[in-house]
Design an enzyme around this catalytic site. Structure first.
Site, mmCIF file in Angstrom:
data_model
loop_
_atom_site.group_PDB
_atom_site.id
_atom_site.type_symbol
_atom_site.label_atom_id
_atom_site.label_comp_id
_atom_site.label_asym_id
_atom_site.label_seq_id
_atom_site.Cartn_x
_atom_site.Cartn_y
_atom_site.Cartn_z
ATOM 1 N N ASP A 137 104.293 32.366 1.031
ATOM 2 C CA ASP A 137 103.385 31.802 0.025
ATOM 3 C C ASP A 137 103.653 30.316 -0.244
ATOM 4 O O ASP A 137 102.985 29.710 -1.083
ATOM 5 C CB ASP A 137 103.509 32.584 -1.293
ATOM 6 C CG ASP A 137 102.988 34.007 -1.145
ATOM 7 O OD1 ASP A 137 102.117 34.241 -0.282
ATOM 8 O OD2 ASP A 137 103.469 34.898 -1.872
ATOM 9 N N LYS A 169 105.669 37.403 -9.763
ATOM 10 C CA LYS A 169 104.421 38.174 -9.650
ATOM 11 C C LYS A 169 104.669 39.488 -8.910
ATOM 12 O O LYS A 169 104.225 40.545 -9.338
ATOM 13 C CB LYS A 169 103.365 37.313 -8.936
ATOM 14 C CG LYS A 169 102.003 37.964 -8.842
ATOM 15 C CD LYS A 169 100.896 36.930 -8.809
ATOM 16 C CE LYS A 169 100.753 36.220 -7.477
ATOM 17 N NZ LYS A 169 100.206 37.081 -6.414
ATOM 18 N N SER A 170 105.372 39.419 -7.795
ATOM 19 C CA SER A 170 105.631 40.634 -7.006
ATOM 20 C C SER A 170 106.369 41.668 -7.846
ATOM 21 O O SER A 170 106.032 42.857 -7.845
ATOM 22 C CB SER A 170 106.504 40.293 -5.792
ATOM 23 O OG SER A 170 105.804 39.473 -4.901
ATOM 24 N N LYS A 226 95.344 35.027 3.551
ATOM 25 C CA LYS A 226 95.808 35.000 2.152
ATOM 26 C C LYS A 226 94.603 34.843 1.223
ATOM 27 O O LYS A 226 93.485 35.114 1.612
ATOM 28 C CB LYS A 226 96.833 33.883 1.978
ATOM 29 C CG LYS A 226 98.137 34.151 2.742
ATOM 30 C CD LYS A 226 98.842 35.367 2.198
ATOM 31 C CE LYS A 226 100.047 35.758 3.030
ATOM 32 N NZ LYS A 226 100.596 37.046 2.648
ATOM 33 N N GLY A 240 95.684 40.648 -4.514
ATOM 34 C CA GLY A 240 95.919 41.327 -3.237
ATOM 35 C C GLY A 240 97.078 42.311 -3.338
ATOM 36 O O GLY A 240 96.994 43.446 -2.866
ATOM 37 N N SER A 290 104.632 42.491 6.673
ATOM 38 C CA SER A 290 103.964 42.504 5.370
ATOM 39 C C SER A 290 104.670 43.434 4.392
ATOM 40 O O SER A 290 104.729 44.651 4.598
ATOM 41 C CB SER A 290 102.503 42.937 5.519
ATOM 42 O OG SER A 290 101.970 43.247 4.247
ATOM 43 N N ARG A 345 89.314 39.889 2.099
ATOM 44 C CA ARG A 345 90.630 40.074 2.735
ATOM 45 C C ARG A 345 90.743 41.429 3.437
ATOM 46 O O ARG A 345 90.197 42.424 2.973
ATOM 47 C CB ARG A 345 91.737 39.905 1.684
ATOM 48 C CG ARG A 345 91.711 38.508 1.086
ATOM 49 C CD ARG A 345 92.807 38.296 0.087
ATOM 50 N NE ARG A 345 94.114 38.320 0.712
ATOM 51 C CZ ARG A 345 95.254 38.217 0.035
ATOM 52 N NH1 ARG A 345 95.226 38.110 -1.290
ATOM 53 N NH2 ARG A 345 96.399 38.235 0.660
ATOM 54 N N ARG A 374 105.150 45.525 -9.548
ATOM 55 C CA ARG A 374 105.932 46.722 -9.247
ATOM 56 C C ARG A 374 106.494 47.355 -10.524
ATOM 57 O O ARG A 374 106.573 48.579 -10.635
ATOM 58 C CB ARG A 374 107.052 46.360 -8.273
ATOM 59 C CG ARG A 374 106.515 46.119 -6.845
ATOM 60 C CD ARG A 374 107.475 45.280 -6.034
ATOM 61 N NE ARG A 374 107.133 45.168 -4.625
ATOM 62 C CZ ARG A 374 106.307 44.273 -4.084
ATOM 63 N NH1 ARG A 374 105.672 43.400 -4.856
ATOM 64 N NH2 ARG A 374 106.098 44.242 -2.778
#
Ligand code: S3P
Length: 451
Positions: free
Chosen positions: A329, A31-32, A356, A104, A177, A132, A36
């Site tokens: 996570d 996902k990350s 989260k 997020g 983060s 959030r 990107r």
């Protein structure tokens, strides 16, 4: 496009299978990295092709947002995504509010991108995302010249007034983060001069690795305060081919399921093994898990391998706070593994779990208690008292718009003596749309329940 808030809830239950889990699966794309890839593809000149993009709800939101700002993004019949970018600083004002759903990462990284574009835009999301904190991102971006108007507590909906003359900053992260680090670096891409983020604790470095893959010079210098990560603004970036590895955070669910269902033998292929993401695997191995890494390789700058996992009786350990960023996570599913282990597992330094997709620290404690597992929270630390075998189970867990709560408690149901149900499986769409079919294919017993 589906979205959890407008879809009716879909209850689902898991019960212990009568035979072990067996087979080989590939988890969905990371996902990350998927977020990107779409963003950098949209900021590059020419065509970027993305293989293995996660086609989950969160990433589709990022694709829609980038499209709304002028990038051309299409999925071919071959499953390959092609992006025609606008060049650094070349995005256009979106005509409507960017509705980021549950994403997020998509929201915070895009806020960085648009902060240094001279237009206004508006972000909103689902009830979870709207709760959030965003100030962690807007504060450094304001130092670069952007302005933000948000709801109380720095929450969405939020308006961004991008700046035409951004100033580079050197910013020390107050929280570990990767989203904050990445937002600043992405803002730095359209900022003349050198933008630096100092990270006291290492966080995932996918933004840095992918920028390098696109030909951007990223300098990482160790310092007494932590790594100084710098980018010099306004580089020319051209389209590239990106291969997205399988998401270790999604692989975590079949991995833990294979460990806790007796007799199981499962191979999870093409898993991203970036050392800043493998905290769960390291922890499970310390707990005695039989996990072997085969076929190690590097793809698009990211280490990848296949994991063969065989059921093991796990033992409780202490997980140090310093490991949290590399498995942030994964604590929900680690708590499920800990519930099945012998002895107690202590997990330290979990404050970030409270912000989260839901307050995951509370969710773990309440969910475990409902399943008959003893656990306590002391400050930012969590202790789970393992059952040394199948936990009692027999509960229905509230998903709270959190995909990882949903999948973790289904894994609990596969291990427990009595079935475990979740009130809503739809949030799983955000990160792992094929979860149900892949798990069922391994032999998991997942049963639809009536509403
Ligand atoms: C992410 C960073 C982490 C993680 C999230 C994805 C990223 O968030 O929890 O799922 O892609 O950069 P934080 O930066 O808030 O720790």
């Amino acid at each position: 496009m589906s979205r959890p808030e407008t879809m009716p809830p879909r209850p689902l239950a898991a019960r212990a299978p009568t035979t072990p889990l067996r087979g080989t699966i590939r988890p969905p794309g990371d996902k990350s990295i998927s977020h990107r890839a779409l963003m950098l593809g949209g900021l590059a000149v020419g065509e970027t092709t993305i293989h293995g993009l996660l086609e989950g709800e969160d990433v589709l939101r990022t694709a829609a947002a980038m499209r709304a700002m002028g990038a051309e993004i299409a999925r071919g019949d071959d499953g390959v995504w092609r992006v025609h970018g606008r060049g650094i600083g070349g995005l256009a004002e979106p005509a409507d509010v960017l509705d980021m759903g549950n994403a997020g990462t998509g929201s915070r990284l895009l806020m960085g991108v648009v902060a240094t574009h001279p237009f206004n835009c508006f972000f909103t999301g689902d009830a979870s995302l709207r709760s959030r904190p965003m100030a962690r991102v807007t504060k450094p971006l304001e130092m670069m010249g952007a302005r933000f108007i948000s709801r109380d507590g720095g929450r969405l909906p939020l308006a961004v007034v991008g700046t035409a003359s951004p100033v580079p900053i050197a910013y020390k992260l107050p929280v570990a983060s990767a989203q904050v680090k990445s937002a600043i670096i992405l803002a730095g891409l359209n900022t003349r001069g050198r933008t630096t983020v100092i990270e006291p604790e290492p966080t995932r470095d996918h933004t840095e690795l992918m920028l390098r893959h696109f030909g951007v010079e990223i300098v990482v210098e160790p310092s007494p305060e932590g790594d100084r990560v710098s980018v010099t603004g306004q580089p020319e970036i051209t389209g590239k081919t990106v291969r997205v590895p399988g998401d270790p955070s999604s692989a975590a669910f079949p991995i833990v399921a294979a460990l806790v269902v007796p007799g199981s033998d499962v191979t999870v292929r093409d898993v991203g093994l970036n050392p800043r993401r493998t905290g769960l695997i390291d922890t499970l191995i310390e707990m005695g898990a039989d996990i072997r890494v085969e076929n190690r390789r590097v793809e698009a700058g990211e280490p990848v391998g296949d994991l063969r996992v065989q059921a093991t009786t796990l033992g409780g350990i202490e997980v140090p706070a310093a490991r949290a960023p590399s498995m942030i996570d994964e604590y929900l599913v680690l708590a499920v593994a800990a519930a099945c282990a012998r002895g107690k597992t202590v997990m330290r330094g979990l404050s970030e779990l409270r912000v989260k997709e839901s307050d995951r620290l509370a969710a773990i404690a309440q969910g475990l208690a409902a399943c008959g597992v003893k656990a306590e929270i002391d400050g930012d630390d969590l202790t789970v008292h393992g059952c040394g075998g199948p936990p009692p189970g027999g509960a229905t867990i509230a998903t709270r718009l959190d995909h990882r709560i949903a999948m973790s408690y289904l894994v609990m149901g596969l291990a427990a003596r009595a079935p475990v149900a979740i009130d809503d499986a739809t949030p799983i769409e955000t990160s792992f749309p094929a979860f149900e079919s892949l798990m069922t294919g391994l032999g998991a017993r997942l049963e639809r329940r009536n509403r």
